[in-house]
Structures are given as C-alpha cells and as structure tokens.
Design a protein around this motif. Sequence first.
Motif, PDB file in Angstrom:
ATOM      1  N   VAL A 258       0.865  -1.171   0.000  1.00  0.00           N
ATOM      2  CA  VAL A 258       0.000   0.000   0.000  1.00  0.00           C
ATOM      3  C   VAL A 258       0.902   1.221   0.000  1.00  0.00           C
ATOM      4  O   VAL A 258       1.675   1.438   0.950  1.00  0.00           O
ATOM      5  CB  VAL A 258      -0.942   0.010   1.218  1.00  0.00           C
ATOM      6  N   ILE A 259       0.840   2.004  -1.067  1.00  0.00           N
ATOM      7  CA  ILE A 259       1.787   3.088  -1.315  1.00  0.00           C
ATOM      8  C   ILE A 259       1.031   4.404  -1.399  1.00  0.00           C
ATOM      9  O   ILE A 259       0.087   4.536  -2.190  1.00  0.00           O
ATOM     10  CB  ILE A 259       2.546   2.831  -2.627  1.00  0.00           C
ATOM     11  N   ASP A 260       1.416   5.377  -0.622  1.00  0.00           N
ATOM     12  CA  ASP A 260       0.784   6.699  -0.690  1.00  0.00           C
ATOM     13  C   ASP A 260       1.190   7.395  -1.982  1.00  0.00           C
ATOM     14  O   ASP A 260       2.378   7.688  -2.181  1.00  0.00           O
ATOM     15  CB  ASP A 260       1.188   7.551   0.515  1.00  0.00           C
ATOM     16  N   ASP A 261       0.244   7.638  -2.865  1.00  0.00           N
ATOM     17  CA  ASP A 261       0.513   8.353  -4.104  1.00  0.00           C
ATOM     18  C   ASP A 261      -0.816   8.764  -4.711  1.00  0.00           C
ATOM     19  O   ASP A 261      -1.868   8.211  -4.359  1.00  0.00           O
ATOM     20  CB  ASP A 261       1.303   7.495  -5.095  1.00  0.00           C
ATOM     21  N   ARG A 262      -0.757   9.725  -5.635  1.00  0.00           N
ATOM     22  CA  ARG A 262      -1.957  10.229  -6.294  1.00  0.00           C
ATOM     23  C   ARG A 262      -1.953   9.968  -7.795  1.00  0.00           C
ATOM     24  O   ARG A 262      -2.898  10.355  -8.490  1.00  0.00           O
ATOM     25  CB  ARG A 262      -2.105  11.732  -6.045  1.00  0.00           C
ATOM     26  N   VAL A 263      -0.886   9.315  -8.284  1.00  0.00           N
ATOM     27  CA  VAL A 263      -0.760   9.062  -9.721  1.00  0.00           C
ATOM     28  C   VAL A 263      -0.396   7.605  -9.931  1.00  0.00           C
ATOM     29  O   VAL A 263       0.370   7.021  -9.154  1.00  0.00           O
ATOM     30  CB  VAL A 263       0.317   9.967 -10.351  1.00  0.00           C
ATOM     31  N   LEU A 264      -0.939   7.013 -10.996  1.00  0.00           N
ATOM     32  CA  LEU A 264      -0.628   5.620 -11.336  1.00  0.00           C
ATOM     33  C   LEU A 264      -0.536   5.484 -12.851  1.00  0.00           C
ATOM     34  O   LEU A 264      -1.446   5.912 -13.576  1.00  0.00           O
ATOM     35  CB  LEU A 264      -1.708   4.680 -10.789  1.00  0.00           C
ATOM     36  N   THR A 265       0.575   4.912 -13.315  1.00  0.00           N
ATOM     37  CA  THR A 265       0.698   4.569 -14.734  1.00  0.00           C
ATOM     38  C   THR A 265       1.074   3.094 -14.814  1.00  0.00           C
ATOM     39  O   THR A 265       0.385   2.271 -14.233  1.00  0.00           O
ATOM     40  CB  THR A 265       1.707   5.482 -15.454  1.00  0.00           C
ATOM     41  N   ASN A 266       2.150   2.767 -15.503  1.00  0.00           N
ATOM     42  CA  ASN A 266       2.483   1.354 -15.713  1.00  0.00           C
ATOM     43  C   ASN A 266       3.890   1.016 -15.243  1.00  0.00           C
ATOM     44  O   ASN A 266       4.527   0.115 -15.776  1.00  0.00           O
ATOM     45  CB  ASN A 266       2.313   0.995 -17.192  1.00  0.00           C
ATOM     46  N   ILE A 267       4.356   1.733 -14.243  1.00  0.00           N
ATOM     47  CA  ILE A 267       5.655   1.445 -13.649  1.00  0.00           C
ATOM     48  C   ILE A 267       5.453   0.762 -12.304  1.00  0.00           C
ATOM     49  O   ILE A 267       4.436   0.954 -11.640  1.00  0.00           O
ATOM     50  CB  ILE A 267       6.480   2.732 -13.462  1.00  0.00           C
ATOM     51  N   THR A 268       6.408  -0.051 -11.914  1.00  0.00           N
ATOM     52  CA  THR A 268       6.352  -0.683 -10.601  1.00  0.00           C
ATOM     53  C   THR A 268       6.537   0.387  -9.532  1.00  0.00           C
ATOM     54  O   THR A 268       7.512   1.151  -9.559  1.00  0.00           O
ATOM     55  CB  THR A 268       7.446  -1.754 -10.470  1.00  0.00           C
ATOM     56  N   MET A 269       5.610   0.451  -8.600  1.00  0.00           N
ATOM     57  CA  MET A 269       5.622   1.516  -7.594  1.00  0.00           C
ATOM     58  C   MET A 269       6.357   1.112  -6.320  1.00  0.00           C
ATOM     59  O   MET A 269       7.026   1.929  -5.701  1.00  0.00           O
ATOM     60  CB  MET A 269       4.188   1.916  -7.270  1.00  0.00           C
ATOM     61  N   ALA A 270       6.220  -0.128  -5.902  1.00  0.00           N
ATOM     62  CA  ALA A 270       6.854  -0.567  -4.659  1.00  0.00           C
ATOM     63  C   ALA A 270       8.374  -0.494  -4.799  1.00  0.00           C
ATOM     64  O   ALA A 270       8.955  -1.040  -5.738  1.00  0.00           O
ATOM     65  CB  ALA A 270       6.419  -1.985  -4.328  1.00  0.00           C
ATOM     66  N   GLY A 271       9.012   0.204  -3.886  1.00  0.00           N
ATOM     67  CA  GLY A 271      10.459   0.322  -3.902  1.00  0.00           C
ATOM     68  C   GLY A 271      11.001   1.409  -4.798  1.00  0.00           C
ATOM     69  O   GLY A 271      12.212   1.661  -4.815  1.00  0.00           O
ATOM     70  N   ALA A 272      10.136   2.078  -5.568  1.00  0.00           N
ATOM     71  CA  ALA A 272      10.581   3.147  -6.468  1.00  0.00           C
ATOM     72  C   ALA A 272      10.442   4.498  -5.772  1.00  0.00           C
ATOM     73  O   ALA A 272       9.352   4.846  -5.311  1.00  0.00           O
ATOM     74  CB  ALA A 272       9.767   3.125  -7.758  1.00  0.00           C
TER      75      ALA A 272
END
Length: 349
Positions: A258-272
């Motif tokens: 569960v990652i705090d963010d307001r934008v999502l595309t097609n990149i891996t979010m965890a650890g970035a």
Amino acid sequence: MRGPTAALLAALLLTVPTAVACAPTGRTSAPETTYAPGTAPRQGEGGALLRQTPDERARTVAGLRQVDDLPLYEMTYHGGYDIEAPLTDAELGRGEDGWACSLFHRGAEFGRNFDWDPNPAMVVRADPPDGHASLSLVDVSYLLDGKDPADLKDPADRRRLGHAVLAPFDGMNEKGLAVGLAQTPDAELPARTPGRALVSSVRVMRLVLDRAATVDEAVALMRRYDVDFTGGPQVHYLLADRSGRSVVVEYGQGRMHVIDDRVLTNITMAGADRRARLADTRYRTLAEGIGTRTDALDLLRQVAQPHTRWSVVYDLKAGTARVVTGQRWSRVHTFTIEPGGSAPVSSPG
C-alpha cells in the motif's frame, strides 16, 4: 481485434466459491437464477451469478441504450448478484501488452485513461440491495461473443450486456470512493491463504465499490481476499476517497503493498522513489499537472495514447462522471450515479 472467448467471459465474471453468498433481501418474489453464457456452475458448485426477479431482469435489459458510436452503452442494473460466484481456470485471458493506462487523484477528482483494444464500452449503474450504489465503466467486448457492436434489438445481446455489472474497470460509489486499475510490469502475488476466497482482478473492484466507503476500508477489504491474475495482465490499483486520501495497491515480493501516491501509470511503484517515478513521462506529466488549475480532462488529454478508448473524470463529491470516448475531446458525456442522470453531450470548458 481479438475475439472474446467463453473462458475470458467466465474468468471476468466469476470467483472461487466460499460458504458465504450475498443473498438479496427484501424481495417480494423469488429471484430468477441466471448465468452468463457458458458459465453455469459445474457439478458440486452452487450459486447464481445474477440474482434478479423477472421484473428486475426486464427493467435492466429494457433500459439499455447506445450513447455514442464508440460504441458506448449505458445500463442501470436492477437486482442483486453473487459477488463470490465460481471462477474458471482462465483469468483475464489477455496476456499481451496494451493496458497502458493513466490515473490520478486531485481533490474531489479521480481521472483515468483506459488504453486498450478498440472495443465497445458501457457505463453501468448499480445499487445492490446489500451494498453501495455505484457508477462504473466496463470494456464489454468479452460479453458479446465476437459481435461488435451489439445489436440492442437482440434480446440475447441485451441479456449478455446485463452481466457487465460484475466487471468494472474503473468506478466510483455513492460514498465518494473511486478505484481503477492499470497494468504493471512486475507482480508477485502472495501465496494462497487456505479458506480465503479467490477473486479476479476486476471482481475485487466490484467488492470495493459495493462494500467500502473509504480508502482505509477498501484496503482492509482487499486484504481479506486472494487476487488472481492467471492468464491475463498483472495489474495494480489506484484508490481514492472524497476526504482527499489516495493510495496505490500493488502486489510484489509475495505481498500486498500500500503506497501513498496520487498518480498511477504502468511502472512498478513498490520500492521506487519519487525520482524513479518521475522518469516515466506520463507519471511526470500528471504529477506536475495535478498541482495546477488545468482541467482534469485536459490533463488526461496530455497523456492520451493512440489506443486510449475512454477518458473519465469522476467527481467524488457530486457523484458525477465526465466521459470522453475515442479521444473525441469536444464530445463530453456527463453521467450521475442516480438512474436517469445522464446529461446531453457538451464541449469541455
């Protein structure tokens, strides 16, 4: 365009059975048991996919209409459904790249581009007897058995489209909670939990829309289910509510992040970290744009791709959705959660 299959339809609509069924209440007559084509329960499996009285079924199919020539359809679903019906072996059945979607949350706005094959779509209203009312968008190609567009004069086509209620690709409920998915390049799901229901990547969104009022409730709900990506694209989710909270839910390293963010595309979010995320052009454009006064549809236009099928901005406070199909930005359809709440096509601004 790839033709839909019975396995694809079944995978989108069904989940592994559990001992708990969502039975509708307050019925004046016994609901009719119906199944999507090719999805009747196998021997030893129970539960009906749709739970409707004959009157509810008639009202649902009678209200279907074509909104534009994408084609985009509109339907208000009447009745209940089994949210934990059986799952077949094939999940989404679309292993190829293409779900290159873009999503963002800003204040009371939840915006999303759905980038995929040139398929028909549907706006679906639902008000289940045991859940929250919602408005969602669905790619209905898998329901039509290879037909494009559907023939709304054909009772069989109208009945097939009625099952779209169970497969939202993005949506918002009356509590101001929104959810949408995008393909992710890497995902490693947790090991199955004995006795826990297994749900498809779109069915988990129906659960969220029906049963959660806030982001925290939605995350807690998603933790109670195992999600299956078998045979289809791996996806992650953006969740937002009208309080202004938003998170990304992504599966990796065998657990749910569960990652705090307001934008999502097609990149891996965890650890970035943020620098790595901003290296993605669409992510950077939206991240920089949500801090401006740019109209939400204009932001989506900036990150649209040749295969953007629909663009939608949900207003989490007003309960409305502005929809553009096929990048025809001068044609904006406005819908509300309330039945009969669609407005004439207008131009932006």
